[in-house]
Design an enzyme around this catalytic site. Structure first.
Site, PDB file in Angstrom:
ATOM      1  N   LYS A  52      70.393 -10.591 114.099  1.00 34.58           N
ATOM      2  CA  LYS A  52      68.954  -9.971 114.404  1.00 34.58           C
ATOM      3  C   LYS A  52      69.191  -9.102 115.676  1.00 34.58           C
ATOM      4  O   LYS A  52      68.774  -8.291 115.788  1.00 34.58           O
ATOM      5  CB  LYS A  52      68.112 -11.065 114.676  1.00 34.58           C
ATOM      6  CG  LYS A  52      67.684 -11.870 113.366  1.00 34.58           C
ATOM      7  CD  LYS A  52      67.021 -13.256 113.407  1.00 34.58           C
ATOM      8  CE  LYS A  52      66.834 -13.750 112.245  1.00 34.58           C
ATOM      9  NZ  LYS A  52      66.173 -15.373 112.569  1.00 34.58           N
ATOM     10  N   GLN A  96      64.677 -19.278 116.973  1.00 32.91           N
ATOM     11  CA  GLN A  96      65.340 -19.440 115.782  1.00 32.91           C
ATOM     12  C   GLN A  96      65.527 -21.094 115.340  1.00 32.91           C
ATOM     13  O   GLN A  96      65.491 -21.858 116.122  1.00 32.91           O
ATOM     14  CB  GLN A  96      66.925 -19.116 116.127  1.00 32.91           C
ATOM     15  CG  GLN A  96      67.978 -19.281 114.899  1.00 32.91           C
ATOM     16  CD  GLN A  96      67.493 -18.004 113.942  1.00 32.91           C
ATOM     17  OE1 GLN A  96      66.992 -17.379 114.128  1.00 32.91           O
ATOM     18  NE2 GLN A  96      67.978 -18.565 112.452  1.00 32.91           N
ATOM     19  N   ASP A 119      57.900 -13.964 112.927  1.00 37.56           N
ATOM     20  CA  ASP A 119      58.272 -14.771 111.837  1.00 37.56           C
ATOM     21  C   ASP A 119      57.053 -14.851 110.926  1.00 37.56           C
ATOM     22  O   ASP A 119      57.447 -15.181 109.728  1.00 37.56           O
ATOM     23  CB  ASP A 119      58.573 -15.938 112.373  1.00 37.56           C
ATOM     24  CG  ASP A 119      60.325 -16.187 112.544  1.00 37.56           C
ATOM     25  OD1 ASP A 119      61.186 -15.514 111.503  1.00 37.56           O
ATOM     26  OD2 ASP A 119      60.989 -16.902 113.443  1.00 37.56           O
TER      27      ASP A 119
HETATM   28  N1  GUN Z   1      66.168 -19.906 110.641  1.00 33.18           N
HETATM   29  C1  GUN Z   1      66.448 -19.799 109.175  1.00 33.18           C
HETATM   30  N2  GUN Z   1      65.833 -18.611 108.824  1.00 33.18           N
HETATM   31  C2  GUN Z   1      64.827 -18.274 109.918  1.00 33.18           C
HETATM   32  C3  GUN Z   1      63.914 -17.397 110.123  1.00 33.18           C
HETATM   33  O1  GUN Z   1      63.668 -16.457 109.235  1.00 33.18           O
HETATM   34  N3  GUN Z   1      63.366 -17.623 111.191  1.00 33.18           N
HETATM   35  C4  GUN Z   1      63.485 -18.104 112.021  1.00 33.18           C
HETATM   36  N4  GUN Z   1      62.984 -18.333 113.440  1.00 33.18           N
HETATM   37  N5  GUN Z   1      64.450 -19.367 112.039  1.00 33.18           N
HETATM   38  C5  GUN Z   1      65.166 -19.193 110.934  1.00 33.18           C
END
Ligand code: GUN
Length: 285
Positions: A52, A96, A119
């Site tokens: 990311k 996350q 998100d």
């Molecule tokens: N963990 C796995 N996929 C995601 C996601 O799309 N967003 C977040 N914040 N955590 C994750």
């Protein structure tokens, strides 16, 4: 032989569009900044977070990184979210998941300002999606819609079946397909005769979390099959929820794993960072 939907190439297109818009905003003196919070050191989460941050760099979005120890308390994490919510220079906040045991995920996610919720997990944004108001849409299902549209696959009037009803993928996926005028069925572990239902699908989106569960028997000839799953098989190779070798000869189009839905999730996160600026500054980007 199915058409292989190239998620890597489509994600690159989306990111290039975001990069251009970020550059235009910069010319107007507007910057874009994402705060990424990771608690603990789950190896898979570390890989996602690194990717990311790399994507942010590639499109010109500033990223702030918060790597907190496993023992972080709920109060400490809430205080960080409050601080990031209040900062005018932070547009998007991503915590996350999964969080370490003992932390209340729901309370943390609900604390993120709905205007910074890149998100799309906040109940306010989920509500906006369900009534068709502007807001953030969860990245993976939003990415699936882009994969379909940019591959020229019509959704309007088509039978769409989603397997899985999670808050992150299945439910918003159903809402988005409905918004595109698909005829939508969302199936789950209590669905009777799953094969009978999935066999009706023109578009089948699979998000069950079980390696290679969906074989040709579940798929109508010529259907588009989108595989949201990702697993490391016993042989060390990555695979999805769909048994690719079994389904590919039957399907009309199919996403591979890796290189299908996965790259789109991060591309849509970059897109959502632009949305955050648009929502906060009440401008269109
Ligand atoms: N963990 C796995 N996929 C995601 C996601 O799309 N967003 C977040 N914040 N955590 C994750």
């Amino acid at each position: 032989m199915a058409k292989i939907i190239d998620g890597k190439a489509i994600a690159a297109q989306v990111k290039e569009e975001v990069r251009q818009k970020v550059a235009q905003l910069a010319e107007q003196g507007v910057s874009v900044c994402l705060a990424v919070v990771q608690v603990g050191s789950d190896p898979a989460s570390s890989v996602y977070v690194r990717n990311k941050k790399k994507a942010c760099e590639a499109v010109g979005i500033k990223s702030l990184s918060y790597e907190l120890p496993e023992e972080t308390t709920q109060a400490e994490l809430l205080a960080l979210v409050d601080d990031l919510n209040a900062r005018a220079d932070v547009n998007g906040i991503l915590v996350q998941l999964p969080l370490p045991k003992g932390l209340n995920e729901e309370e943390i996610l609900d604390r993120i300002s709905p205007l910074k919720d890149v998100d799309g997990f906040h109940p306010q944004n989920v509500g906006c999606l369900s009534v068709g108001k502007p807001g953030f849409v969860s990245c993976t299902p939003a990415g699936v819609i882009q994969l379909l549209k940019r591959s020229g696959i019509a959704i309007d009037g088509q039978e769409c079946v989603v397997i899985g009803r999670s808050n992150i993928v299945g439910k918003p996926m159903g809402m988005l397909l409905l918004q595109e005028n698909g005829t939508v069925t969302v199936t789950h572990s209590h669905t009777k005769d799953l094969k009978e239902v999935t066999k009706r699908a023109d578009i089948l989106v699979v998000a069950i979390g079980k390696p290679r569960m969906i074989t040709a028997e579940y798929v109508k000839e010529g259907a588009t099959v989108i595989d949201v799953g990702i697993h490391r098989g016993g042989d060390g190779k990555l695979c999805g929820d769909v048994d690719f070798d079994s389904v590919e000869p039957v399907a009309g189009a199919i996403t591979p794993v890796p290189g299908g839905v996965g790259p789109m999730t991060i591309a849509m996160l970059m897109h959502n960072c632009l949305t955050s600026v648009a929502l906060q500054k009440k401008i269109s980007v």
